[in-house]
Design a protein around this motif. Structure first.
Motif, PDB file in Angstrom:
ATOM      1  N   VAL A  17      26.171  28.009  31.857  1.00  0.00           N
ATOM      2  CA  VAL A  17      27.286  27.315  31.606  1.00  0.00           C
ATOM      3  C   VAL A  17      28.902  28.044  32.080  1.00  0.00           C
ATOM      4  O   VAL A  17      29.399  27.167  32.043  1.00  0.00           O
ATOM      5  CB  VAL A  17      27.291  27.365  29.773  1.00  0.00           C
ATOM      6  N   ARG A  18      28.865  29.243  31.993  1.00  0.00           N
ATOM      7  CA  ARG A  18      30.118  29.742  32.700  1.00  0.00           C
ATOM      8  C   ARG A  18      30.522  29.567  34.048  1.00  0.00           C
ATOM      9  O   ARG A  18      31.465  29.057  34.357  1.00  0.00           O
ATOM     10  CB  ARG A  18      30.110  31.357  32.697  1.00  0.00           C
ATOM     11  N   ARG A  19      29.295  29.191  34.501  1.00  0.00           N
ATOM     12  CA  ARG A  19      29.309  28.894  36.214  1.00  0.00           C
ATOM     13  C   ARG A  19      29.831  27.245  36.143  1.00  0.00           C
ATOM     14  O   ARG A  19      30.735  26.776  36.938  1.00  0.00           O
ATOM     15  CB  ARG A  19      28.066  29.066  37.134  1.00  0.00           C
ATOM     16  N   LEU A  20      29.237  26.445  35.355  1.00  0.00           N
ATOM     17  CA  LEU A  20      29.632  25.003  35.576  1.00  0.00           C
ATOM     18  C   LEU A  20      31.068  24.859  34.933  1.00  0.00           C
ATOM     19  O   LEU A  20      31.617  23.850  35.289  1.00  0.00           O
ATOM     20  CB  LEU A  20      28.600  24.363  34.298  1.00  0.00           C
ATOM     21  N   ARG A  21      31.580  25.528  33.966  1.00  0.00           N
ATOM     22  CA  ARG A  21      32.835  25.400  33.499  1.00  0.00           C
ATOM     23  C   ARG A  21      33.716  25.780  34.561  1.00  0.00           C
ATOM     24  O   ARG A  21      34.838  25.236  34.820  1.00  0.00           O
ATOM     25  CB  ARG A  21      32.939  26.296  32.077  1.00  0.00           C
ATOM     26  N   LEU A  22      33.465  26.936  35.278  1.00  0.00           N
ATOM     27  CA  LEU A  22      34.367  27.359  36.325  1.00  0.00           C
ATOM     28  C   LEU A  22      34.431  26.109  37.536  1.00  0.00           C
ATOM     29  O   LEU A  22      35.434  25.971  37.945  1.00  0.00           O
ATOM     30  CB  LEU A  22      33.983  28.722  36.975  1.00  0.00           C
ATOM     31  N   ASP A  95      32.853  41.054  31.074  1.00  0.00           N
ATOM     32  CA  ASP A  95      32.931  39.556  31.507  1.00  0.00           C
ATOM     33  C   ASP A  95      34.407  39.285  31.421  1.00  0.00           C
ATOM     34  O   ASP A  95      34.791  38.359  31.797  1.00  0.00           O
ATOM     35  CB  ASP A  95      32.222  38.787  30.437  1.00  0.00           C
ATOM     36  N   TRP A  96      35.073  40.033  30.657  1.00  0.00           N
ATOM     37  CA  TRP A  96      36.544  39.721  30.440  1.00  0.00           C
ATOM     38  C   TRP A  96      37.491  40.721  31.215  1.00  0.00           C
ATOM     39  O   TRP A  96      37.299  42.149  31.344  1.00  0.00           O
ATOM     40  CB  TRP A  96      37.063  39.660  28.925  1.00  0.00           C
ATOM     41  N   ALA A  97      38.539  40.061  32.130  1.00  0.00           N
ATOM     42  CA  ALA A  97      39.462  41.065  32.825  1.00  0.00           C
ATOM     43  C   ALA A  97      40.882  40.768  32.212  1.00  0.00           C
ATOM     44  O   ALA A  97      41.115  39.606  31.702  1.00  0.00           O
ATOM     45  CB  ALA A  97      39.381  40.695  34.218  1.00  0.00           C
ATOM     46  N   ALA A  98      41.970  41.904  32.142  1.00  0.00           N
ATOM     47  CA  ALA A  98      43.045  41.804  31.760  1.00  0.00           C
ATOM     48  C   ALA A  98      44.121  42.003  32.740  1.00  0.00           C
ATOM     49  O   ALA A  98      43.759  42.561  33.607  1.00  0.00           O
ATOM     50  CB  ALA A  98      43.348  42.778  30.510  1.00  0.00           C
ATOM     51  N   THR A  99      45.160  41.182  32.479  1.00  0.00           N
ATOM     52  CA  THR A  99      46.250  41.334  33.505  1.00  0.00           C
ATOM     53  C   THR A  99      47.684  41.354  32.645  1.00  0.00           C
ATOM     54  O   THR A  99      47.606  40.635  31.457  1.00  0.00           O
ATOM     55  CB  THR A  99      46.418  40.247  34.509  1.00  0.00           C
ATOM     56  N   ALA A 100      48.702  42.016  32.931  1.00  0.00           N
ATOM     57  CA  ALA A 100      49.969  41.705  32.251  1.00  0.00           C
ATOM     58  C   ALA A 100      50.928  40.867  33.367  1.00  0.00           C
ATOM     59  O   ALA A 100      50.731  41.052  34.412  1.00  0.00           O
ATOM     60  CB  ALA A 100      50.556  43.239  32.054  1.00  0.00           C
ATOM     61  N   TYR A 101      51.517  40.034  32.679  1.00  0.00           N
ATOM     62  CA  TYR A 101      52.335  39.038  33.468  1.00  0.00           C
ATOM     63  C   TYR A 101      53.808  39.212  32.777  1.00  0.00           C
ATOM     64  O   TYR A 101      53.866  39.169  31.641  1.00  0.00           O
ATOM     65  CB  TYR A 101      51.735  37.834  33.480  1.00  0.00           C
ATOM     66  N   ARG A 102      54.909  39.313  33.720  1.00  0.00           N
ATOM     67  CA  ARG A 102      56.019  39.052  32.985  1.00  0.00           C
ATOM     68  C   ARG A 102      56.830  37.929  33.654  1.00  0.00           C
ATOM     69  O   ARG A 102      56.865  37.970  34.915  1.00  0.00           O
ATOM     70  CB  ARG A 102      56.956  40.346  33.572  1.00  0.00           C
ATOM     71  N   PRO A 103      57.214  36.956  33.043  1.00  0.00           N
ATOM     72  CA  PRO A 103      57.645  35.722  33.483  1.00  0.00           C
ATOM     73  C   PRO A 103      59.076  35.902  34.207  1.00  0.00           C
ATOM     74  O   PRO A 103      59.720  36.907  33.703  1.00  0.00           O
ATOM     75  CB  PRO A 103      57.997  34.698  32.051  1.00  0.00           C
ATOM     76  N   PRO A 104      59.438  35.277  35.111  1.00  0.00           N
ATOM     77  CA  PRO A 104      60.846  35.295  35.600  1.00  0.00           C
ATOM     78  C   PRO A 104      61.859  35.482  34.623  1.00  0.00           C
ATOM     79  O   PRO A 104      61.950  34.536  33.652  1.00  0.00           O
ATOM     80  CB  PRO A 104      60.950  34.273  36.621  1.00  0.00           C
ATOM     81  N   GLY A 105      63.136  36.215  34.607  1.00  0.00           N
ATOM     82  CA  GLY A 105      64.025  36.195  33.744  1.00  0.00           C
ATOM     83  C   GLY A 105      63.743  37.185  32.700  1.00  0.00           C
ATOM     84  O   GLY A 105      62.808  37.659  32.561  1.00  0.00           O
ATOM     85  N   PRO A 106      64.750  37.232  31.639  1.00  0.00           N
ATOM     86  CA  PRO A 106      64.533  38.061  30.461  1.00  0.00           C
ATOM     87  C   PRO A 106      63.285  37.281  29.699  1.00  0.00           C
ATOM     88  O   PRO A 106      63.337  36.203  29.381  1.00  0.00           O
ATOM     89  CB  PRO A 106      65.766  37.868  29.820  1.00  0.00           C
TER      90      PRO A 106
END
Length: 135
Positions: A17-22, A95-106
C-alpha cells in the motif's frame, strides 16, 4: 500459527500500500496536479507545546508555498528555505525520517517527519517554487 500468518500478511500489505501511494503521488505531481503526503509537524515557537501533530502536506506544482494541514495546526511553508540537520535519533524509526526546515525570512524552525520514501518529494517541494517536479 494463524496469528503469525496474520502478522506477515499485514506486514506485506502495508509495504504494498505504501508503494502504491508513493507511485500515485509521483504520477499526480508529474502531471501537474496537487498531491498530499502524510506527514507530522512540530513548530519551535515560544509558549507552544513541543509535540508532533499528524497531518498532510499539500503540494501544488509551481506553487511558492506548501501547506501542512491537520485538525490542530495549519502552516503555510514558503518554498526556498533551508534544510537543517534532523532531530536526534529518538525522533526516528525505520519507516519515518525527520528533517528540519526554516522557511525564508523570519519564521520559526519547523520539524517535519514523513515516510522515508516521501522524503525526497518533500525536499523537492520545499526547495523551490517549481518544486514538485518528479524525483
Amino acid at each position: 500459527m494463524g496469528e503469525f500468518l496474520g502478522e506477515l500478511m499485514a506486514l506485506f500489505a502495508d509495504g504494498f500500500v505504501r508503494r502504491l501511494r508513493l507511485a500515485r503521488t509521483r504520477r499526480r505531481l508529474a502531471a501537474g496536479r496537487p498531491a498530499r503526503i502524510p506527514c507530522s509537524a512540530r513548530v519551535d515557537r515560544p509558549g507552544e507545546e513541543a509535540g508532533y501533530v499528524g497531518g498532510r502536506l499539500l503540494i501544488t506544482p509551481g506553487s511558492a508555498t506548501v501547506t501542512f494541514a491537520s485538525s490542530a495546526l495549519r502552516l503555510e511553508l514558503a518554498a526556498g528555505g533551508e534544510f537543517h540537520e534532523p532531530e536526534p535519533e529518538v525522533w526516528h524509526d525505520q519507516d519515518w525520517a525527520a528533517t528540519a526546515y526554516r522557511p525564508p525570512g523570519p519564521g520559526p524552525l519547523v520539524y517535519l517527519q514523513t515516510d522515508t520514501a516521501h522524503l525526497p518529494l518533500l525536499h523537492a517541494a520545499l526547495a523551490a517554487p517549481a518544486a514538485a517536479e518528479p524525483v
